[in-house]
Each structure stands twice: as structure tokens, then as C-alpha cells.
Design an enzyme around this catalytic site. Structure first.
Site, PDB file in Angstrom:
ATOM      1  N   GLU A  63       0.825  -1.170  -0.070  1.00  0.00           N
ATOM      2  CA  GLU A  63       0.022   0.046  -0.063  1.00  0.00           C
ATOM      3  C   GLU A  63       0.887   1.299  -0.177  1.00  0.00           C
ATOM      4  OE1 GLU A  63      -2.487  -0.053   3.413  1.00  0.00           O
ATOM      5  OE2 GLU A  63      -3.690  -1.658   2.875  1.00  0.00           O
TER       6      GLU A  63
ATOM      7  N   ASP B  43      -5.236   8.447  11.323  1.00  0.00           N
ATOM      8  CA  ASP B  43      -3.942   7.676  11.525  1.00  0.00           C
ATOM      9  C   ASP B  43      -3.566   8.351  12.930  1.00  0.00           C
ATOM     10  OD1 ASP B  43      -3.134   6.360   9.136  1.00  0.00           O
ATOM     11  OD2 ASP B  43      -3.433   8.188   8.283  1.00  0.00           O
TER      12      ASP B  43
ATOM     13  N   TYR C  86     -10.672  -4.932   3.492  1.00  0.00           N
ATOM     14  CA  TYR C  86      -9.688  -4.358   4.472  1.00  0.00           C
ATOM     15  C   TYR C  86     -10.779  -4.545   5.998  1.00  0.00           C
ATOM     16  CZ  TYR C  86      -6.058  -1.698   6.678  1.00  0.00           C
ATOM     17  OH  TYR C  86      -4.948  -1.365   7.626  1.00  0.00           O
TER      18      TYR C  86
END
Ligand SMILES: Cc1ncc(COP(=O)(O)O)c(C=O)c1O
Lengths: 253, 406
Positions: A41, A52, A167
Site C-alpha cells: 500500500e 491515523d 480490509y
């Protein structure tokens, strides 16, 4: 190249492109593929990475600070593809840089760069019709995320629309290393299995070989992000490719 | 809800304002947003909820706020009659409490005991800390470190009220960075936590819900101006940070074609990217923090840093309903510079004895520009979104009030 996980569990390795610099990211990517990564990725640096944790935030801040942009990541992707025709390559981005380029031009460029798919952190299935149409037109796989909080109707829709793999997010939270895997993780993967045979990759907090082994008991692949980015942060640019390769080799030992 | 013929979630709309709005968030938040959407849709039509909110707005918050004819200001400008909607007189000193109270009541209904919020100028943080004290809820406020420095008094107020203030050092350490950090907290603690977002921003249903809670501003003002003047105003002027006080002040006037709606953004100290927060003149459509709207950004799609003397307007995007009103031409968006805003603070203080917040002073600055161009029979309505007590440190520095002069 279609995304494949021939060995179980598969390994998806996340890199923030341009951290510490684009040439080093290329060397790290090649080293990671050679060490057994099935899919890379390539993270597009963004000014506001709200999904994040601190490790990837810092990497993004460094790369944004160097002026690394989506077009640079596409160039990088093309360079990696030229060297390693068989590695799976996913572009990982927040939505805004892609919108700025335009969905259609982005898909054209991603295809030309040899990308297999795209993962947009802040794109949910309900808002994705234009995105999915453009991706489909250019033969790119849109990878969608599922969360422990997603109810079954959402999991069903996500399973239906994701391509390449699904995912699965191991826990409620942001990216970042953790010492243990959340109990939510295996339950989520089991719930997703009701709806699809597509490969399921589990990420967020997957940090070491023991985690990878555990993930392999119920999912098809493990995604390792912050643990890799932290190694890169601690290494010099010269050391980083070998350090990442060694870590990746150790994950499936 | 299954028993209702009209699906309340549907009547809430789909979160789109023309092309703008929507929901661009990590999947982890989707279940929470849908839960919020259902809960809000239910209370929107609920008599008991609305009754409790109205009673608290009256007895605790101090509504209705006056609509005051600023006679000396109007005469000194020699043009239109200027009326001030006095949101500055509300408990805690700004309009923000209209929304914080509404959302806190909803959180209580939903059984959420932990509240988080972001704040820029600190007014939304103070309002949230206040309602959390009122309801006995746990309260965590995210605030950029730069804003903590320049709105220090509000940091102390929040702590005194029992809130934990968490400083955010990322980026330019202002409102945008505080929202990022609040969203990270929410993603992590989503099962137990209610996020009281402080402006008409973010993913659906926030822009609609926040607007609804501030709609009371124009509902009152419309009736009040009719009582005073027997006619509607020629223009309604409000400052636009995220856009909550402006959408509240505009909303009931949107169907009135002869009422001009003017939003005032922060012109900062220059027109270069990074020197201002004028999204409509310097930005382009994009996605930031969950919604599609105008965003100040560079050509690579990186969100730009912003500058304003007022922390509450210092933000790179704007509420999606304003983006729609802008594109429709229904509202116009101008800007006032730091200097113009500081001058407006002084003018309003000295002609009327009213010290506006630096944010609100941007709206006053626009009224000062507009009034002389209009006839003496024309009427301008300015929303004074907050009071300037919180800004005394900045004002003292900027205006050199420490000496004898100024
Ligand atoms: C007094 C005051 N007015 C205006 C604003 C700007 O916010 P909004 O545009 O949402 O009204 C703030 C924000 O902190 C504020 O404190």
C-alpha cells in the site's frame, strides 16, 4: 497483476510514500516485495490524516513537508511496477488529493502507473458510486474497509463492492502499533465471512510475527503499517530497505 | 419509529446541500453517525424534547436575545439603520451554547455519558463544558495550542467548569487540528462517546442538526424586526467561521428574496494562501473532515494553513449549506481583514458600549462598509455572535491599550 495471497497468511505492507524520500521508498518497496510482501500500500501523504495515529501522522507530516504529492506517488508506483511486475500495488489515500486531481484523470493515471487498486480512507460505500464507476472503467480494484462497529447490512454492502480484498479494521480506533490484537478482530472477520468469499485482510495494530500468526488463523492476510513506518523512522535512509526486509521476512517465519 | 408513517430519518434529508455535504468518514464512524441521525430525527419532532430545550434556552441560556437598534452607530455612519441581534448576551457569551445545549440533551437521551468537542476561540468549548457541568457529564475538549495561547481565559473557564482541555500541537495548532484530534478520539471511543461538533460542519447529520439548533436566531430576529420596523431588513450580515451563527441568522430569511444575506469571512492579513480564511474567494470544492465544501488547499489537494486574528474564523473549510447558498447566489460572501475587524471592535465599543467578539467584529466591519451606501430608511441586521471579553489579551496587545493612548 491481480491481487493474490498465495501463501497464508498473506502480507500487505503499508509505506508512507516519500518518507524519508521518494527514492528510499522505492528501495524499501522493492526490498519488501522481495522479502515476501504480497501487496504494497503506497500511502499518499496528506495534510490532515485524521484516521491515523502518531507514527503515520509524523511520516505524513515529513513527506508533506518535503512537498511529496499524489503525482509523485503515481510516478513512484510506476517505477516500482517496472522493477517488480508481479507485486500487488495499492494506492492508499485520503479523498481530497484525488478529488483535486479529478476522479477520472486519477484513475487513468493510476492504471498507467501499474496500480492494481485504490483504498480511500474516508470513502464509504454510500458515497462511492462515481468512484466505483471510474475504477471499474479502468480495471482498478476499489478496496473498502469494514469496522467492528459496522452492522451486518453495511458489511454486506462493503463485501459486495470491495475488490481485490476486503480490509477489516481490527479495533475501533486509529492506526498505530499495539501489543495485543483486539477481540473484536476475529469476530469481525467471522461476520464478514457470511457475506463473501473475497480475501479478507486484517489491519490496525498488527505489529509482529505473533500477531500475523494469529491473524492467519481466521483471515487471509495481515496488514502491517505503523510497525513498518516506525522502523523507517528509526533507520537512516541507507539502512531502511534492509531493515524493513528483515522485519518482513520475520513476520511469516 | 417503525410505527411512524413518515420516516423521520428521511425528513431529515440526505445530508446534501446541492452538490455539497455528504459523509466522508472512516467506516468506523458510520454506525455512530447513523445512530445519531436516527436519534436526532426522532427528537426533532418530539414535543417533550423540544419543550425541555426551549425551557432551558429561556431560563438557563437567556433567550430570546434582544434585537437592539444601534442608533449612535447608525447615525455616525449616516446611512441605513443598523440593528444588532444580541447573541453576545447569552450565557457563556456566544451563540455556541444554542447548539451545545441541544446536542447535550440529545446525548443524554442516547445514554452517552462521555462528551468530546473541539474548540477554536474557546466559546464552543466553554459552552460544551458548561452544559456538561449542568448535566453531570464527563467532558474532554480538544484545542489547538496556538488557540490555547491566544484564548487563554477560555481555557481557564473550561477547566474551572470541570472539563479536561487537551492541547493539539499538530499543523498550525488551530481549529482544524483540534477537529482532527477530536475525530481520532471519537473513532477510538465511538461506542461510549458523543461528539458535540461546534459548527455547521462535518458529516451528515451535523450540518443539518447544528443549523436547526441555531435557527432560533433568525426565528426571533425576523419577528423582532417586524415589530420594530414593520418590514424585513434589506440585509442580514453574519461572520462565517464554520458557519453556525451565520446559518442560524440567515435561515428564516432564505425564502425572502428581498433580504440580502451576507456572510463575512476572515480576510486575515493578506490574499496569499495561508494569510487568511476566505474560503469562497481563495478555496475550491474538496473534502475536509467529513464533508464536501469549499476548502483552502494547494494544487496537490493539501489543505492550506490559515490565518485570522480571530481564532473562531481561522479554519480552512466552511459549512456545506453555505457552499450551496454561495453557488446559488442566494448569499454573498465577503471578507474583513484583521485590521478592519479590530477597528470595528473599537467603533462598536465606543458608539454603543458593546464589545463584540473578534469573530463578530468581522460582521460589524461589513455593516460599517454597507450602511453608508444605503438609504436612511433601509435596515441592516447584524448578528453579534459573541462578546469580546475573551479577546481582551489580544485587544490589549493589538491596540496598545496598556498605555494612555489608543
Ligand atoms: C463569537 C463567535 N462567533 C463566531 C464564531 C465562528 O463560528 P461559526 O461560523 O460556526 O458561527 C465563533 C467560533 O468560535 C465564535 O466564538
Amino acid at each position: 497483476m491481480p491481487i493474490q495471497f498465495p501463501k497464508k497468511p498473506g502480507l500487505v505492507i503499508y509505506l508512507t510514500a516519500g518518507d524519508p524520500d521518494l527514492e528510499t521508498t522505492k528501495q524499501i518497496a522493492i526490498a519488501a516485495i522481495d522479502a515476501g510482501a504480497d501487496v504494497l500500500e503506497l500511502g499518499v501523504p496528506f495534510s490532515d490524516p485524521l484516521a491515523d495515529g502518531p507514527v503515520i501522522q509524523r511520516a505524513m507530516e515529513r513527506a508533506v513537508g518535503r512537498g511529496v504529492r499524489l503525482t509523485d506517488v503515481l510516478t513512484l508506483c510506476k517505477a516500482i511496477r517496472a522493477e517488480r511486475p508481479k507485486g500487488g500495488l495499492i494506492l492508499f489515500s485520503y479523498l481530497n488529493p484525488v478529488l483535486r486531481m479529478g476522479m477520472e484523470p486519477f484513475c487513468v493515471a493510476a492504471k498507467a502507473a501499474g496500480a492494481d487498486g485504490v483504498l480511500l480512507t474516508d470513502m464509504i460505500v454510500e458515497e462511492a458510486s462515481e468512484y466505483m464507476a471510474a475504477m471499474k472503467k479502468h480495471g482498478l480494484a476499489p478496496v473498502f474497509l469494514a469496522a467492528p462497529t459496522s452492522p451486518d447490512d453495511r458489511l454486506k454492502a462493503i463485501a459486495e463492492h470491495t475488490e481485490g480484498f476486503l480490509y477489516a479494521i481490527s479495533r475501533t480506533g486509529i492506526t498505530g502499533v499495539s501489543s495485543t490484537l483486539s477481540d473484536d478482530a476475529s469476530k469481525l472477520v467471522q461476520r464478514i465471512r457470511q457475506f463473501t468469499d473475497k480475501p479478507i485482510a486484517l489491519g490496525f495494530g498488527v505489529s509482529n510475527a505473533e500477531h500475523v500468526r494469529t491473524v492467519g488463523e481466521y483471515a487471509d492476510a495481515a496488514v502491517i503499517g505503523s510497525a513498518i513506518v516506525a522502523i523507517i523512522e528509526k533507520s537512516t535512509p541507507q539502512e531502511a530497505p534492509a531493515a524493513v526486509a528483515e522485519f518482513v521476512r520475520g513476520l511469516r517465519r | 419509529m417503525e410505527h411512524s408513517i413518515i420516516d423521520p430519518v428521511r425528513t431529515l434529508g440526505n445530508g446534501r446541500f446541492g452538490a455539497y455535504g455528504g459523509r466522508y468518514v472512516p467506516e468506523t464512524l458510520m454506525a455512530a453517525l447513523q445512530e445519531l441521525e436516527r436519534a436526532y430525527a426522532a427528537v426533532r419532532e418530539d414535543q417533550a424534547f423540544q419543550g425541555e430545550l426551549a425551557a432551558l434556552l429561556k431560563d438557563y441560556v437567556g433567550r430570546p436575545t434582544p434585537l437592539y437598534f444601534a442608533k449612535r452607530l447608525s447615525e455616525s455612519l449616516g446611512g441605513a439603520k443598523i440593528y444588532l441581534k444580541r447573541e453576545d448576551l447569552l450565557h457563556t457569551g456566544a451563540h455556541k451554547i444554542n447548539n451545545a445545549l441541544g446536542q447535550a440533551l440529545l446525548a443524554r437521551r442516547m445514554g452517552k455519558q462521555r462528551i468530546i468537542a473541539e474548540t477554536g476561540a474557546g466559546q464552543h468549548g466553554v459552552a460544551t463544558a458548561t452544559v456538561c457541568a449542568l448535566f453531570g457529564m464527563e467532558c474532554v475538549i480538544y484545542m489547538g495550542e496556538e488557540d490555547m495561547r491566544r484564548q487563554e481565559l477560555n481555557v481557564y473557564r473550561m477547566r474551572l467548569l470541570g472539563a479536561e482541555v487537551r492541547g493539539v500541537g499538530a499543523g498550525s495548532a488551530t481549529l482544524k487540528d483540534a477537529i482532527n484530534e477530536a475525530m481520532r478520539d471519537w473513532v477510538t471511543n465511538v461506542r461510549t462517546t458523543f461528539y458535540i461538533l461546534g459548527s455547521a460542519l462535518g458529516a451528515h447529520p451535523y450540518p443539518t442538526m447544528v443549523r436547526d439548533f441555531h435557527r432560533v436566531i433568525s426565528r426571533e430576529a425576523k419577528q423582532q424586526i417586524l415589530e420594530h420596523e414593520g418590514k424585513l431588513p434589506n440585509a442580514v450580515i453574519a461572520c462565517v467561521g464554520g458557519g453556525s451563527n451565520a446559518i442560524g441568522a440567515f435561515y428564516e430569511f432564505i425564502p425572502e428574496p428581498n433580504v440580502r444575506l451576507i456572510g463575512v469571512e476572515a480576510g486575515g492579513r493578506g490574499t496569499a494562501l495561508g494569510e487568511h480564511a476566505a474560503r469562497f474567494s481563495g478555496g475550491l470544492p474538496g473534502v475536509l473532515q467529513g464533508t464536501y465544501s469549499y476548502v483552502l488547499q494547494n494544487d496537490a489537494g493539501q489543505v492550506a494553513t490559515t490565518h485570522s486574528v480571530s481564532a473562531g474564523l481561522d479554519y480552512a473549510s466552511v459549512g456545506p449549506e453555505h457552499a450551496m447558498l454561495h453557488d446559488q447566489g442566494r448569499a454573498t460572501y465577503t471578507s474583513a481583514t484583521d485590521t478592519e475587524a479590530l477597528d470595528a471592535v473599537k467603533v462598536l465599543s465606543r458608539t454603543e458600549g458593546i464589545l463584540p467578539a473578534l469573530e463578530s467584529a468581522h460582521a460589524v466591519a461589513e455593516a460599517i462598509k454597507q450602511a453608508p451606501k444605503l438609504a436612511k430608511t433601509d435596515v441592516i441586521l447584524v448578528n453579534v455572535s459573541g462578546r469580546g471579553d475573551k479577546d481582551m489579551g489580544i485587544l490589549a496587545r493589538e491596540m496598545e491599550l496598556k498605555g494612555a493612548g489608543a
